[in-house]
Design an enzyme around this catalytic site. Structure first.
Site, PDB file in Angstrom:
ATOM      1  N   THR A   1       3.370  -6.442  23.568  1.00 32.70           N
ATOM      2  CA  THR A   1       2.559  -5.430  23.238  1.00 32.70           C
ATOM      3  C   THR A   1       1.117  -6.178  22.409  1.00 32.70           C
ATOM      4  OG1 THR A   1       3.608  -4.691  20.627  1.00 32.70           O
ATOM      5  CG2 THR A   1       4.121  -3.375  23.154  1.00 32.70           C
TER       6      THR A   1
ATOM      7  N   ASP B   1       4.863  -3.116   4.554  1.00 32.31           N
ATOM      8  CA  ASP B   1       5.150  -2.469   4.756  1.00 32.31           C
ATOM      9  C   ASP B   1       5.524  -1.482   3.150  1.00 32.31           C
ATOM     10  OD1 ASP B   1       3.660  -2.636   6.537  1.00 32.31           O
ATOM     11  OD2 ASP B   1       4.337  -1.577   8.306  1.00 32.31           O
TER      12      ASP B   1
ATOM     13  N   TYR C   1       2.657   8.232   2.326  1.00 34.68           N
ATOM     14  CA  TYR C   1       3.401   7.243   2.253  1.00 34.68           C
ATOM     15  C   TYR C   1       3.956   6.612   0.499  1.00 34.68           C
ATOM     16  CZ  TYR C   1       3.603   5.828   7.102  1.00 34.68           C
ATOM     17  OH  TYR C   1       4.400   5.482   8.229  1.00 34.68           O
TER      18      TYR C   1
ATOM     19  N   PHE D   1       0.642  -1.090   0.160  1.00 32.96           N
ATOM     20  CA  PHE D   1       0.017   0.570  -0.067  1.00 32.96           C
ATOM     21  C   PHE D   1       1.407   0.948   0.140  1.00 32.96           C
ATOM     22  CE2 PHE D   1      -4.997   0.462   1.725  1.00 32.96           C
ATOM     23  CZ  PHE D   1      -5.705  -0.868   0.725  1.00 32.96           C
TER      24      PHE D   1
ATOM     25  N   GLU E   1      -2.270  -4.730  12.919  1.00 32.94           N
ATOM     26  CA  GLU E   1      -0.832  -6.242  13.506  1.00 32.94           C
ATOM     27  C   GLU E   1      -1.443  -6.426  14.823  1.00 32.94           C
ATOM     28  OE1 GLU E   1       3.437  -4.971  13.381  1.00 32.94           O
ATOM     29  OE2 GLU E   1       2.607  -4.355  15.905  1.00 32.94           O
TER      30      GLU E   1
ATOM     31  N   ASP F   1       7.485   2.024   3.702  1.00 35.32           N
ATOM     32  CA  ASP F   1       8.444   2.892   4.134  1.00 35.32           C
ATOM     33  C   ASP F   1       9.156   1.705   4.318  1.00 35.32           C
ATOM     34  OD1 ASP F   1       7.220   0.919   6.523  1.00 35.32           O
ATOM     35  OD2 ASP F   1       6.781   2.934   8.144  1.00 35.32           O
TER      36      ASP F   1
ATOM     37  N   VAL G   1      -0.149   5.257  -0.095  1.00 38.80           N
ATOM     38  CA  VAL G   1      -1.281   5.640   0.126  1.00 38.80           C
ATOM     39  C   VAL G   1      -1.622   7.123   0.504  1.00 38.80           C
ATOM     40  CG1 VAL G   1      -4.011   6.473   1.213  1.00 38.80           C
ATOM     41  CG2 VAL G   1      -3.052   3.926  -0.199  1.00 38.80           C
TER      42      VAL G   1
ATOM     43  N   HIS H   1       9.345  -9.473  15.182  1.00 33.93           N
ATOM     44  CA  HIS H   1       9.403  -8.259  15.354  1.00 33.93           C
ATOM     45  C   HIS H   1      10.746  -7.648  16.010  1.00 33.93           C
ATOM     46  CE1 HIS H   1       8.914  -3.951  16.288  1.00 33.93           C
ATOM     47  NE2 HIS H   1       7.403  -3.867  15.799  1.00 33.93           N
TER      48      HIS H   1
HETATM   49  C1  5GW Z   1      -0.023   7.288   8.164  1.00 36.55           C
HETATM   50  C2  5GW Z   1       0.320   7.562   8.801  1.00 36.55           C
HETATM   51  C3  5GW Z   1       0.648   6.989  10.102  1.00 36.55           C
HETATM   52  C4  5GW Z   1       0.686   5.592   9.888  1.00 36.55           C
HETATM   53  C5  5GW Z   1       0.104   4.993   8.861  1.00 36.55           C
HETATM   54  C6  5GW Z   1       0.379   5.729   7.633  1.00 36.55           C
HETATM   55  C7  5GW Z   1      -0.228   5.552   6.271  1.00 36.55           C
HETATM   56  C8  5GW Z   1       0.479   3.758   5.676  1.00 36.55           C
HETATM   57  C9  5GW Z   1      -0.762   5.930   5.274  1.00 36.55           C
HETATM   58  O1  5GW Z   1      -0.307   7.528   5.155  1.00 36.55           O
HETATM   59  N1  5GW Z   1      -0.583   5.433   3.738  1.00 36.55           N
HETATM   60  C10 5GW Z   1       0.431   4.032   3.372  1.00 36.55           C
HETATM   61  O2  5GW Z   1       0.306   3.532   2.777  1.00 36.55           O
HETATM   62  N2  5GW Z   1       0.087   3.619   4.686  1.00 36.55           N
HETATM   63  C11 5GW Z   1       0.803   1.957   4.107  1.00 36.55           C
HETATM   64  O3  5GW Z   1       0.388   1.318   5.741  1.00 36.55           O
HETATM   65  C12 5GW Z   1       1.723   1.877   4.286  1.00 36.55           C
HETATM   66  O4  5GW Z   1       1.678   0.478   3.404  1.00 36.55           O
HETATM   67  C13 5GW Z   1       2.631   2.026   5.087  1.00 36.55           C
HETATM   68  O5  5GW Z   1       3.721   0.865   5.368  1.00 36.55           O
HETATM   69  C14 5GW Z   1       1.651   0.362   6.106  1.00 36.55           C
HETATM   70  C15 5GW Z   1       2.136   0.677   7.612  1.00 36.55           C
HETATM   71  O6  5GW Z   1       1.708   2.375   8.141  1.00 36.55           O
HETATM   72  P1  5GW Z   1       3.254   2.844   8.579  1.00 36.55           P
HETATM   73  O7  5GW Z   1       4.282   2.269   7.955  1.00 36.55           O
HETATM   74  O8  5GW Z   1       2.783   4.014   8.744  1.00 36.55           O
HETATM   75  O9  5GW Z   1       2.867   1.782   9.961  1.00 36.55           O
HETATM   76  P2  5GW Z   1       4.523   1.496  11.250  1.00 36.55           P
HETATM   77  O10 5GW Z   1       3.639   0.482  12.484  1.00 36.55           O
HETATM   78  O11 5GW Z   1       5.932   1.023  10.230  1.00 36.55           O
HETATM   79  O12 5GW Z   1       5.036   2.605  11.388  1.00 36.55           O
HETATM   80 MN    MN Z   2       6.315   0.657   8.271  1.00 37.41          MN
END
Ligand code: 5GW
Ligand code: MN
Length: 343
Positions: A236, A202, A117, A112, A294, A204, A114, A224
């Site tokens: 968690t 993910d 991101y 994703f 998660e 990122d 979006v 993790h």
């Molecule tokens: C944006 C802000 C906070 C949390 C998630 C988002 C977000 C996630 C977004 O705006 N757009 C998006 O495509 N995502 C998707 O969800 C990405 O593929 C992202 O890698 C995944 C999970 O969100 P992350 O990476 O912020 O979660 P953590 O736990 O890795 O920080």
């Molecule tokens: Mn992530």
């Protein structure tokens, strides 16, 4: 004379002959004693050398898995889970054998990108071209709200990029959870005809070393990196009994990170349906699990043990203090400015 006496006499006549043969044998052994014993001793030295070599090899393996250097014997330190699923570390498999086994396997990579991101997507795809399932048939399933902004990477033969539109949820929590809903649809309707295995990731993140068919299995999840040495009571997991993602104290094996998991398409279908149902159940109660999708993902894996577990080599966080845990840092979590990217 009774018959048995006669037999005894006949036997007696052999006694000198037996004695002569016996003496000859002993003389022979005496003459050859050097060679006979030398042979045995050499063999024994040989065996003990082999045992010592094996012990050393084992010690090195243990060191690699930190069995000797870490006080707490966490389960994640092993190369097998208690239900005998392999935990994949560098050096625990022979890729040339696995590559042959999977020469016709079709693999999907679901991601994703979006809203903000989308900025991670280009580097994600370019690094995947370099390190993800190199030499195999790969379909990227990219979901975004900005299809026109996607920069297509230069792709090797046998690799396909599918771009799909998806709604941009306002709340970031919903963006993350939306992935499960989309998965329930795609793993049922499109993917069964297109791929054999699906890997979900993910965006990122960046591939930094090889991630190949060694990660394929019926149901595969990654430990993790931040909870590798934690005791299960400190995981968690969702601890509110009211949530569908609730895991009571004493249950659960690892804390899995939902930033990389995979499996056969029908397994991911079952997983996504279960998680999506949990998310909907919670929404009806006006609650949300601690770590959204998660948390539900971890709940599902308590009841449905993964058939393969990936070590933190596959979800590496450069912030963890135990830098040597992973020899290969294959798929690395990017540092991001959370406030900037979430607003
Ligand atoms: C944006 C802000 C906070 C949390 C998630 C988002 C977000 C996630 C977004 O705006 N757009 C998006 O495509 N995502 C998707 O969800 C990405 O593929 C992202 O890698 C995944 C999970 O969100 P992350 O990476 O912020 O979660 P953590 O736990 O890795 O920080
Ligand atoms: Mn992530």
């Amino acid at each position: 004379m009774p018959e048995n006496w006669r037999n005894m006499l006949r036997f007696k006549s052999f006694i000198p002959g037996i004695l002569v043969v016996g003496i000859l044998c002993m003389v022979g052994l005496w003459v050859q004693k050097e060679n006979v014993f030398k042979y045995k001793i050499e063999k024994m030295i040989d065996w003990s050398k082999k045992v010592a070599e094996k012990a050393k090899e084992l010690e090195q393996c243990e060191k690699k898995l930190l069995l000797n250097t870490v006080e707490k014997k966490s389960m994640g330190l092993n190369a097998l889970t208690p239900w005998l699923a392999p935990i994949v570390w560098d050096g625990t498999y022979d890729l040339s054998i696995l590559d042959k086994q999977h020469s016709n396997t079709r693999i999907g990579l679901f991601v994703f990108a979006v809203k903000k991101y989308i900025r991670f997507l280009q580097q994600f795809l370019e690094s995947a071209e370099r390190y993800f399932m190199v030499g195999h048939k790969v379909t990227y399933y990219v979901f975004t709200d900005k299809v026109d902004e996607v920069v297509k990477p230069k792709m090797a033969d046998g690799r396909i990029l599918q771009l799909h539109n998806v709604v941009a949820d306002q709340r970031w929590q919903d963006v993350s959870m939306r992935r499960m809903e989309v998965l329930t649809v795609f793993t049922k309707e499109h993917m069964p005809n297109e791929i054999d295995y699906l890997v979900c990731a993910d965006v990122d993140m960046v591939f930094n070393d090889s991630v190949g068919v060694e990660i394929l299995g019926d149901l595969v999840a990654t430990i993790h990196p931040g909870f590798f040495f934690s005791e299960p009571q400190h995981f968690t997991y969702e601890r509110k009994p009211i949530s569908a993602a609730y895991i009571p104290d004493g249950e659960g094996d690892f804390y899995y990170m939902a930033a990389l998991y995979g499996g056969k398409v029908d397994e991911i279908y079952r997983l996504s349906v279960a998680c999506q149902n949990g998310i909907i159940e919670d929404k009806k109660k006006n609650i949300e699990a601690l770590w959204q999708d998660e948390s539900h993902f971890n709940r599902y894996l308590v009841d449905n043990k993964p058939t393969k577990v990936l070590s933190p080599e596959y979800l590496w966080d450069t912030n963890v203090p135990y830098k040597d845990l992973a020899k290969k840092k294959r798929f690395v979590i990017l540092k991001k400015n959370k406030t900037e990217i979430r607003n």
